[in-house]
Scaffold this motif. Structure first.
Motif, PDB file in Angstrom:
ATOM      1  N   LEU A 226     -14.316   4.909   7.022  1.00  0.00           N
ATOM      2  CA  LEU A 226     -15.754   4.656   6.868  1.00  0.00           C
ATOM      3  C   LEU A 226     -16.032   3.209   6.499  1.00  0.00           C
ATOM      4  CD1 LEU A 226     -16.535   7.916   4.916  1.00  0.00           C
ATOM      5  CD2 LEU A 226     -17.115   7.441   7.296  1.00  0.00           C
ATOM      6  N   ALA A 227     -17.305   2.846   6.574  1.00  0.00           N
ATOM      7  CA  ALA A 227     -17.673   1.449   6.384  1.00  0.00           C
ATOM      8  C   ALA A 227     -18.406   1.212   5.070  1.00  0.00           C
ATOM      9  CB  ALA A 227     -18.574   1.029   7.536  1.00  0.00           C
ATOM     10  N   GLU A 246     -19.216  -5.197  16.656  1.00  0.00           N
ATOM     11  CA  GLU A 246     -19.634  -4.241  17.686  1.00  0.00           C
ATOM     12  C   GLU A 246     -21.047  -3.745  17.408  1.00  0.00           C
ATOM     13  OE1 GLU A 246     -16.883  -0.939  17.700  1.00  0.00           O
ATOM     14  OE2 GLU A 246     -15.218  -2.301  17.352  1.00  0.00           O
ATOM     15  N   THR A 247     -21.709  -3.311  18.458  1.00  0.00           N
ATOM     16  CA  THR A 247     -23.005  -2.653  18.273  1.00  0.00           C
ATOM     17  C   THR A 247     -22.793  -1.391  17.437  1.00  0.00           C
ATOM     18  OG1 THR A 247     -23.631  -3.424  20.439  1.00  0.00           O
ATOM     19  CG2 THR A 247     -24.937  -1.606  19.529  1.00  0.00           C
ATOM     20  N   LYS A 248     -23.700  -1.168  16.460  1.00  0.00           N
ATOM     21  CA  LYS A 248     -23.645   0.095  15.693  1.00  0.00           C
ATOM     22  C   LYS A 248     -24.653   1.048  16.328  1.00  0.00           C
ATOM     23  CE  LYS A 248     -23.714   1.918  10.930  1.00  0.00           C
ATOM     24  NZ  LYS A 248     -24.200   3.260  11.194  1.00  0.00           N
ATOM     25  N   TYR A 249     -24.138   2.054  16.984  1.00  0.00           N
ATOM     26  CA  TYR A 249     -24.985   3.011  17.687  1.00  0.00           C
ATOM     27  C   TYR A 249     -25.506   4.060  16.711  1.00  0.00           C
ATOM     28  CZ  TYR A 249     -22.786   0.657  21.540  1.00  0.00           C
ATOM     29  OH  TYR A 249     -22.349  -0.320  22.385  1.00  0.00           O
ATOM     30  N   ARG A 253     -20.714  10.559  15.072  1.00  0.00           N
ATOM     31  CA  ARG A 253     -19.365  10.122  15.349  1.00  0.00           C
ATOM     32  C   ARG A 253     -18.531  11.297  15.859  1.00  0.00           C
ATOM     33  NH1 ARG A 253     -16.466   6.312  11.141  1.00  0.00           N
ATOM     34  NH2 ARG A 253     -14.410   6.093  12.058  1.00  0.00           N
ATOM     35  N   ARG A 268     -17.722  14.230  12.160  1.00  0.00           N
ATOM     36  CA  ARG A 268     -17.131  13.548  11.013  1.00  0.00           C
ATOM     37  C   ARG A 268     -16.851  14.499   9.869  1.00  0.00           C
ATOM     38  NH1 ARG A 268     -20.591   9.195   8.329  1.00  0.00           N
ATOM     39  NH2 ARG A 268     -19.809  10.056   6.392  1.00  0.00           N
ATOM     40  N   GLU A 298     -18.963   7.002  19.233  1.00  0.00           N
ATOM     41  CA  GLU A 298     -20.280   7.482  18.787  1.00  0.00           C
ATOM     42  C   GLU A 298     -20.977   8.053  20.013  1.00  0.00           C
ATOM     43  OE1 GLU A 298     -21.078   7.159  15.563  1.00  0.00           O
ATOM     44  OE2 GLU A 298     -23.257   7.129  15.405  1.00  0.00           O
ATOM     45  N   PHE A 337     -14.764   3.587  20.380  1.00  0.00           N
ATOM     46  CA  PHE A 337     -14.446   2.341  19.677  1.00  0.00           C
ATOM     47  C   PHE A 337     -13.067   2.307  19.035  1.00  0.00           C
ATOM     48  CE2 PHE A 337     -17.512   4.689  16.913  1.00  0.00           C
ATOM     49  CZ  PHE A 337     -16.644   5.072  15.895  1.00  0.00           C
ATOM     50  N   LYS A 403     -15.584  -5.559  11.847  1.00  0.00           N
ATOM     51  CA  LYS A 403     -14.301  -4.930  11.494  1.00  0.00           C
ATOM     52  C   LYS A 403     -13.191  -5.967  11.501  1.00  0.00           C
ATOM     53  CE  LYS A 403     -15.723  -0.791  14.054  1.00  0.00           C
ATOM     54  NZ  LYS A 403     -15.417   0.082  15.196  1.00  0.00           N
ATOM     55  N   ARG A 414     -13.216   4.294   2.625  1.00  0.00           N
ATOM     56  CA  ARG A 414     -14.431   3.481   2.803  1.00  0.00           C
ATOM     57  C   ARG A 414     -14.120   2.145   2.144  1.00  0.00           C
ATOM     58  NH1 ARG A 414     -19.797   4.632   4.041  1.00  0.00           N
ATOM     59  NH2 ARG A 414     -19.761   6.860   3.649  1.00  0.00           N
ATOM     60  N   LYS A 420     -20.706  -2.532   7.767  1.00  0.00           N
ATOM     61  CA  LYS A 420     -21.877  -2.310   8.638  1.00  0.00           C
ATOM     62  C   LYS A 420     -22.984  -3.233   8.175  1.00  0.00           C
ATOM     63  CE  LYS A 420     -22.880   1.688   5.772  1.00  0.00           C
ATOM     64  NZ  LYS A 420     -23.196   3.082   5.640  1.00  0.00           N
ATOM     65  N   LYS A 422     -27.010  -3.565   8.696  1.00  0.00           N
ATOM     66  CA  LYS A 422     -28.136  -2.843   9.300  1.00  0.00           C
ATOM     67  C   LYS A 422     -29.456  -3.523   8.952  1.00  0.00           C
ATOM     68  CE  LYS A 422     -27.300   1.444   7.614  1.00  0.00           C
ATOM     69  NZ  LYS A 422     -27.329   2.918   7.602  1.00  0.00           N
ATOM     70  N   ARG A 530     -29.388  15.046   6.117  1.00  0.00           N
ATOM     71  CA  ARG A 530     -28.168  14.675   6.857  1.00  0.00           C
ATOM     72  C   ARG A 530     -27.343  15.922   7.155  1.00  0.00           C
ATOM     73  NH1 ARG A 530     -27.194   9.044   7.604  1.00  0.00           N
ATOM     74  NH2 ARG A 530     -25.585   9.954   8.898  1.00  0.00           N
ATOM     75  N   LYS A 533     -23.612  15.537   7.507  1.00  0.00           N
ATOM     76  CA  LYS A 533     -22.751  15.196   6.370  1.00  0.00           C
ATOM     77  C   LYS A 533     -22.515  16.403   5.472  1.00  0.00           C
ATOM     78  CE  LYS A 533     -23.496  10.280   6.162  1.00  0.00           C
ATOM     79  NZ  LYS A 533     -23.806   9.125   5.355  1.00  0.00           N
TER      80      LYS A 533
HETATM   81  P1  ATP Z   1     -24.813   5.454   8.190  1.00  0.00           P
HETATM   82  O1  ATP Z   1     -25.562   6.390   7.307  1.00  0.00           O
HETATM   83  O2  ATP Z   1     -25.132   4.024   7.987  1.00  0.00           O
HETATM   84  O3  ATP Z   1     -24.688   5.877   9.602  1.00  0.00           O
HETATM   85  P2  ATP Z   1     -22.481   6.678   7.533  1.00  0.00           P
HETATM   86  O4  ATP Z   1     -22.356   6.994   6.093  1.00  0.00           O
HETATM   87  O5  ATP Z   1     -22.862   7.733   8.488  1.00  0.00           O
HETATM   88  O6  ATP Z   1     -23.415   5.452   7.653  1.00  0.00           O
HETATM   89  P3  ATP Z   1     -20.610   4.662   7.659  1.00  0.00           P
HETATM   90  O7  ATP Z   1     -19.146   4.693   7.607  1.00  0.00           O
HETATM   91  O8  ATP Z   1     -21.276   4.129   6.479  1.00  0.00           O
HETATM   92  O9  ATP Z   1     -21.116   6.095   8.014  1.00  0.00           O
HETATM   93  O10 ATP Z   1     -21.056   3.806   8.916  1.00  0.00           O
HETATM   94  C1  ATP Z   1     -20.263   3.865  10.020  1.00  0.00           C
HETATM   95  C2  ATP Z   1     -20.802   4.888  10.992  1.00  0.00           C
HETATM   96  O11 ATP Z   1     -21.482   4.219  12.024  1.00  0.00           O
HETATM   97  C3  ATP Z   1     -19.660   5.588  11.678  1.00  0.00           C
HETATM   98  O12 ATP Z   1     -19.269   6.719  10.973  1.00  0.00           O
HETATM   99  C4  ATP Z   1     -20.188   5.911  13.032  1.00  0.00           C
HETATM  100  O13 ATP Z   1     -20.784   7.177  13.037  1.00  0.00           O
HETATM  101  C5  ATP Z   1     -21.293   4.902  13.254  1.00  0.00           C
HETATM  102  N1  ATP Z   1     -21.009   3.921  14.314  1.00  0.00           N
HETATM  103  C6  ATP Z   1     -21.860   3.555  15.271  1.00  0.00           C
HETATM  104  N2  ATP Z   1     -21.341   2.620  16.062  1.00  0.00           N
HETATM  105  C7  ATP Z   1     -20.088   2.360  15.608  1.00  0.00           C
HETATM  106  C8  ATP Z   1     -19.051   1.489  16.013  1.00  0.00           C
HETATM  107  N3  ATP Z   1     -19.184   0.647  17.032  1.00  0.00           N
HETATM  108  N4  ATP Z   1     -17.906   1.494  15.290  1.00  0.00           N
HETATM  109  C9  ATP Z   1     -17.755   2.324  14.234  1.00  0.00           C
HETATM  110  N5  ATP Z   1     -18.704   3.178  13.812  1.00  0.00           N
HETATM  111  C10 ATP Z   1     -19.873   3.195  14.488  1.00  0.00           C
END
Ligand code: ATP
Length: 550
Positions: A226-227, A246-249, A253, A268, A298, A337, A403, A414, A420, A422, A530, A533
């Protein structure tokens, strides 16, 4: 081993909040186990009967449990409910009711750990005709053989709220301590197998050498890496030296496994959603080589080719029927990814190597399968990365990921090696533990939600009541879930199993004695429910404190 011996350990664990003491109690207990019950005990101490990689659940609601208790104790369901509401806990209520009742079967045949474990496992597999009666009869058999304290913990295990303040970290440390194994090795084998029962068993029988042989297995999902939040594009790239940006879609996941000829898709939370996404299975079958692998990406929902909110995918994930219609109404696109396994485990390779491998093995001729858009970021091209961020926001994506290109993949971590960035301000993921019925127009709904975070022992500590940001549809949904997860009620208050995860925005974190955690949130607002989650994903006190300091 008799189940009562495990229950005595539960009681001792319940009597201390100190992590080291809990670890010591479990380690000493593990050392005394002479038969083959270590695997079962490990999972039971964690409050379940399935390893974390499995998506099986007992799925027993309290109504069913109450019915079984009333049968065994010989009182009405209403009297059982009254006792639960008076005690505020189904376990304590059960213990009280069982100690009042002179049960002839008590102690005739002591319950063993294996019997409790296998009976509970059976519950998850019962479906179809007459399933309610079959489930009640298993629970009734178990409870009719139980002592009052055994009944307390069996009932809590059945509704999946054990409440002894023991999380995976404590059990992992106890395994290291009991079998004299380096903590790092236990941690790594746990991360690779996602099965602490197995880790304990191997540690006991084969020690460190055995644990070192455990590895990733396609077919068994691992927790995703996780990020953390990046404080700024420039600072993050500077720190990493060379970053893959990378683009965060904004989707969900997916971890996609191929083992022999079978493809399986996990969320996830490690739920198997293969049947809900046949078009993704087909894409993967067509566009990736036919070797064993684990890849991550994603998946996003689109409308007229443009990305739309991730809530749309959640509907797809939950869907069991009319899938063909859903495929047409909510077309999906996947952006891969990472690759964790390709013929052999790949997680120890640097990210740049894994990304190169992904680029080599995926056939991109179908528009619905893509690799995440990537730019290598160094101190020389910061403006280019800033443009990637802007482009991402303009195209309805969430931001960018930054990354570290040199880093391995560490399941479940994490850390600072994956960030990330945003456009939106930071939020907290919290779990609902209770609620208060609304007033006036909101009288039919639970209007205010008591939410909690995790402390260092994985115990839940309340932090706020949140009552804003909820439209009627969400209120209706949450109210029905609160009823489903209800543990007890008192006046206009309801307490529930920790199942509902909310993402909360707020204006400020403040010191406050009002909540268990010692802090509270000013103007908390629900941003989203969520559903993707689980309890594992909620935020911790540690994160809250570091945000407070900032
Ligand atoms: P958020 O609520 O911000 O989506 P999160 O808690 O779901 O965060 P984080 O680990 O904080 O999860 O943020 C990374 C998430 O972003 C990944 O779990 C994945 O679902 C999503 N994501 C989208 N694009 C990418 C990418 N290019 N590389 C990795 N993760 C990505």
């Amino acid at each position: 081993m008799n189940y009562q011996e495990l229950v005595d350990v539960y009681i001792r664990l319940d009597s201390t909040t100190k992590r080291l003491e809990k670890t010591e109690i479990i380690a000493n207990f593990f050392k005394t186990i002479e038969d083959d019950s270590l695997y079962d005990i490990c999972l039971l101490i964690l409050g379940g009967v399935f390893p974390a990689w499995s998506d099986k659940e007992l799925g027993i609601g309290d109504k069913l449990l109450i019915q079984a208790i009333s049968k065994v104790v010989g009182i009405s369901k209403i009297s059982v409910e009254e006792e639960i509401n008076a005690q505020g806990d189904i376990g304590i209520a059960c213990e009280k009711l069982f100690s009042k009742k002179q049960q002839t079967t008590f102690f005739l045949k002591p319950l063993t750990v294996n019997f409790v474990f296998s009976s509970l496992q059976k519950l998850a597999d019962i479906s179809g005709n007459n399933s309610t009666n079959k489930k009640i009869s298993i629970i009734t058999e178990l409870l009719s053989l139980a002592s009052p304290s055994e009944a307390k913990y069996i009932s809590r295990t059945i509704i999946e709220v054990l409440r002894i303040g023991v999380g995976e970290g404590i059990v992992r440390d106890a395994i290291s301590q009991a079998f004299n194994v380096d903590k790092k090795i236990t941690e790594r084998s746990h991360m690779l197998t996602n099965d602490l029962g197995l880790v304990a068993d191997v540690a006991k029988k084969e020690g460190e050498n055995g644990l070192k042989k455990l590895t990733l297995t396609p077919g068994k999902p691992v927790k995703p890496m996780l990020a953390q939040l990046s404080s700024g594009i420039k600072e993050s790239i500077k720190e990493m030296g060379k970053a893959i940006c990378e683009t965060k879609y904004d989707g969900i996941r997916l971890q996609i496994h191929r083992k022999n000829n079978e493809i399986a898709i996990f969320t996830r939370r490690l739920e198997n959603i293969t049947l809900a996404m046949p078009e993704i299975v087909k894409l993967i079958e067509e566009c990736l080589p036919h070797f064993d692998f684990i890849v991550e990406g994603e998946v996003i929902a689109t409308k007229n080719g443009k990305p739309i909110s991730f809530q749309n995918i959640l509907h797809r994930v939950k869907r069991k029927y009319n899938i063909e219609e859903a495929i047409e109404n909510v077309p999906l696109k996947i952006f891969l990814f990472d690759v964790l396994f390709y013929k052999k485990p790949m997680i120890d390779e640097p990210l740049i190597e894994r990304r190169n491998l992904l680029e080599d093995i995926v056939d991109l001729s179908n528009d619905d399968i893509n690799l995440s858009k990537k730019i290598i970021g160094t101190c020389e091209n910061i403006p280019e990365i800033e443009s990637l961020f802007e482009e991402s926001i303009n195209e309805n994506h969430e931001g960018i990921m930054i990354k570290d290109s040199k880093e391995p993949y560490i399941p479940g971590l994490r850390g600072k090696k994956m960030l990330k960035f945003k456009a939106e301000p930071e939020t907290l993921d919290v779990v609902v533990v209770g609620g208060t019925r609304g007033l006036g127009k909101r009288g039919d709904f639970i209007g205010s939600y008591l939410v909690a975070l995790k402390d260092e022992n994985d115990e839940l500590k309340t932090i706020a009541h949140v009552a804003t940001g909820l439209d009627d549809e969400t209120l209706e949904y949450l109210t029905s879930k609160m009823k489903e997860y209800e543990i007890s009620q008192k006046d206009n208050k309801i307490f529930v199993k920790p199942k509902i995860i909310l993402e909360i925005a707020y204006s400020e974190i403040v010191n406050s004695p009002e909540y268990e955690i010692g802090y509270s949130l000013r103007f908390p607002v629900v941003k989203s429910v969520r559903k993707d989650k689980g309890l594992d994903d909620i935020d911790t006190i540690e994160r809250l404190k570091s945000m407070y300091k900032e």
